[in-house]
Design an enzyme around this catalytic site. Sequence first.
Site, PDB file in Angstrom:
ATOM      1  N   GLU A   1       0.719  -1.214  -0.046  1.00  0.00           N
ATOM      2  CA  GLU A   1       0.055  -0.044   0.206  1.00  0.00           C
ATOM      3  C   GLU A   1       0.819   1.315  -0.041  1.00  0.00           C
ATOM      4  O   GLU A   1       0.524   2.261  -0.665  1.00  0.00           O
ATOM      5  CB  GLU A   1      -0.846  -0.003   1.322  1.00  0.00           C
ATOM      6  CG  GLU A   1      -2.038  -1.078   1.365  1.00  0.00           C
ATOM      7  CD  GLU A   1      -1.295  -2.392   2.053  1.00  0.00           C
ATOM      8  OE1 GLU A   1      -2.237  -3.344   2.581  1.00  0.00           O
ATOM      9  OE2 GLU A   1      -0.169  -2.496   2.052  1.00  0.00           O
TER      10      GLU A   1
ATOM     11  N   LEU B   1      23.364 -28.925  -1.722  1.00  0.00           N
ATOM     12  CA  LEU B   1      21.950 -28.246  -1.652  1.00  0.00           C
ATOM     13  C   LEU B   1      21.535 -26.905  -1.685  1.00  0.00           C
ATOM     14  O   LEU B   1      21.061 -26.092  -1.157  1.00  0.00           O
ATOM     15  CB  LEU B   1      21.531 -28.745  -0.095  1.00  0.00           C
ATOM     16  CG  LEU B   1      21.329 -30.400   0.122  1.00  0.00           C
ATOM     17  CD1 LEU B   1      20.993 -30.789   1.430  1.00  0.00           C
ATOM     18  CD2 LEU B   1      20.565 -31.215  -1.079  1.00  0.00           C
TER      19      LEU B   1
ATOM     20  N   ARG C   1      22.667 -22.477  -7.177  1.00  0.00           N
ATOM     21  CA  ARG C   1      23.884 -21.998  -7.940  1.00  0.00           C
ATOM     22  C   ARG C   1      23.503 -21.578  -9.360  1.00  0.00           C
ATOM     23  O   ARG C   1      24.220 -21.796 -10.607  1.00  0.00           O
ATOM     24  CB  ARG C   1      24.811 -23.102  -8.060  1.00  0.00           C
ATOM     25  CG  ARG C   1      25.291 -23.972  -6.964  1.00  0.00           C
ATOM     26  CD  ARG C   1      26.297 -25.052  -6.975  1.00  0.00           C
ATOM     27  NE  ARG C   1      25.747 -26.251  -7.633  1.00  0.00           N
ATOM     28  CZ  ARG C   1      25.044 -27.326  -6.730  1.00  0.00           C
ATOM     29  NH1 ARG C   1      24.616 -26.832  -5.567  1.00  0.00           N
ATOM     30  NH2 ARG C   1      24.704 -28.044  -7.575  1.00  0.00           N
TER      31      ARG C   1
ATOM     32  N   CYS D   1      -2.423  -4.148   7.166  1.00  0.00           N
ATOM     33  CA  CYS D   1      -2.079  -4.193   8.462  1.00  0.00           C
ATOM     34  C   CYS D   1      -2.275  -2.984   9.182  1.00  0.00           C
ATOM     35  O   CYS D   1      -2.427  -1.972   8.795  1.00  0.00           O
ATOM     36  CB  CYS D   1      -0.601  -4.557   8.755  1.00  0.00           C
ATOM     37  SG  CYS D   1       0.542  -3.230   8.108  1.00  0.00           S
TER      38      CYS D   1
ATOM     39  N   ALA E   1      12.926 -36.215  -9.230  1.00  0.00           N
ATOM     40  CA  ALA E   1      13.100 -36.711 -10.610  1.00  0.00           C
ATOM     41  C   ALA E   1      13.115 -37.948 -10.734  1.00  0.00           C
ATOM     42  O   ALA E   1      13.994 -38.848 -10.134  1.00  0.00           O
ATOM     43  CB  ALA E   1      14.589 -35.889 -11.215  1.00  0.00           C
TER      44      ALA E   1
ATOM     45  N   GLY F   1      15.707 -38.669   0.398  1.00  0.00           N
ATOM     46  CA  GLY F   1      15.569 -39.927  -0.660  1.00  0.00           C
ATOM     47  C   GLY F   1      14.205 -40.614  -0.659  1.00  0.00           C
ATOM     48  O   GLY F   1      13.170 -39.900   0.122  1.00  0.00           O
TER      49      GLY F   1
END
Length: 369
Positions: A58, A210, A213, A81, A160, A305
């Site tokens: 806003e 993890l 990149r 808010c 995947a 996994g």
Amino acid sequence: MAASFNPADTQWMLRALALARRGRGRVEPNPMVGCVIVRDGRVIGEGYHRRFGGPHAEVNAIRSCTESPRGATAYVTLEPCCHVGKTGPCTEALITAGIGRVVAAMRDPFAKVAGRGLRRLRAAGVDVAVGLCARAAEELNAPYLKLRRRGLPWVILKWAQSLDGRIATRTGRSRWITGQESRRLVHRLRGRVDAVLVGIGTVLADDPMLTCRQGRPARVATRIVLDSRLRLPPESRLVRTARFRPLLVATTRQAMTMRLRSARRLERAGAEILALPSRAGRVDLRSLLAELGRREMTNVLVEGGAEVLGTFLDRRLADEAWVFVAPRIIGGRLALGAVGGEGTARIAGPLARVECRRVGRDWLFRARL
């Protein structure tokens, strides 16, 4: 009486929702919010919440106005808010600007707002209407709403697989099932979530980083390893980079007691050890998610996994799945399937909300669970 809206109202709210999406990954644990200010069928100002701690939608919309907003209508994707947090109350900004009408897509469940913002606007003489495009607004901010209502983060499962549902060959090789385009998309997903979670089996097999990149990530995700017996090798890439990228090792209280030396070694390397209750000898996932919710993590990406993915599904702790399917057939009775766990005893009905699109040579299925 329910508010009535015309096609023009819907047009401007859809524009506000499109603006709000631009904040994805940058505003959490705040919600994504967009605002469009309209006078006589013309947009005179618009804005969105760009980053956590920065001005809200806003305020940005009011600042962008090309003429006085006095008497204009503000279309906002979430109730404004009315409290002082990182910034001042948006209700006061709207009132001071002289906005004559506010159309909000939905109420904010956050305890410090929760209808108070709308009441403050009405008390100041602003015409207020709520509920336009509410379903789309709830979809947009589903992770925020879950965190505020249940204290738990939004859980995204990702894997995947080949056409025949395998995520590795019988020798355990899994690089690379999908193509570069799919892997780039996964990196972008990592770059907007609060945490990326894997099991210790995946770490021992693949030694992953993890991290995101690709490009400039919106946020740096905490790497989380489920390690019920504290087997995470100090020489792993996760541990070796723990001083530069957050690493959280979730283990059981029993393991913390029995392998205190291993825990201290990981802590000296920069990892945080989180000792949690166990369930069937493993880290209790609900306890872990509750702790992540207390830390105001909004989105958690689970990358495997197979047993970890299966356990999240078995315990109904997942909200969404991203499944990349590559045009390959791996075969083999010893080749690893995509999802482990106990599974269902009977064939379940099809998921009602599934999107499918091409990503390079692969296909991505996104499903709400």
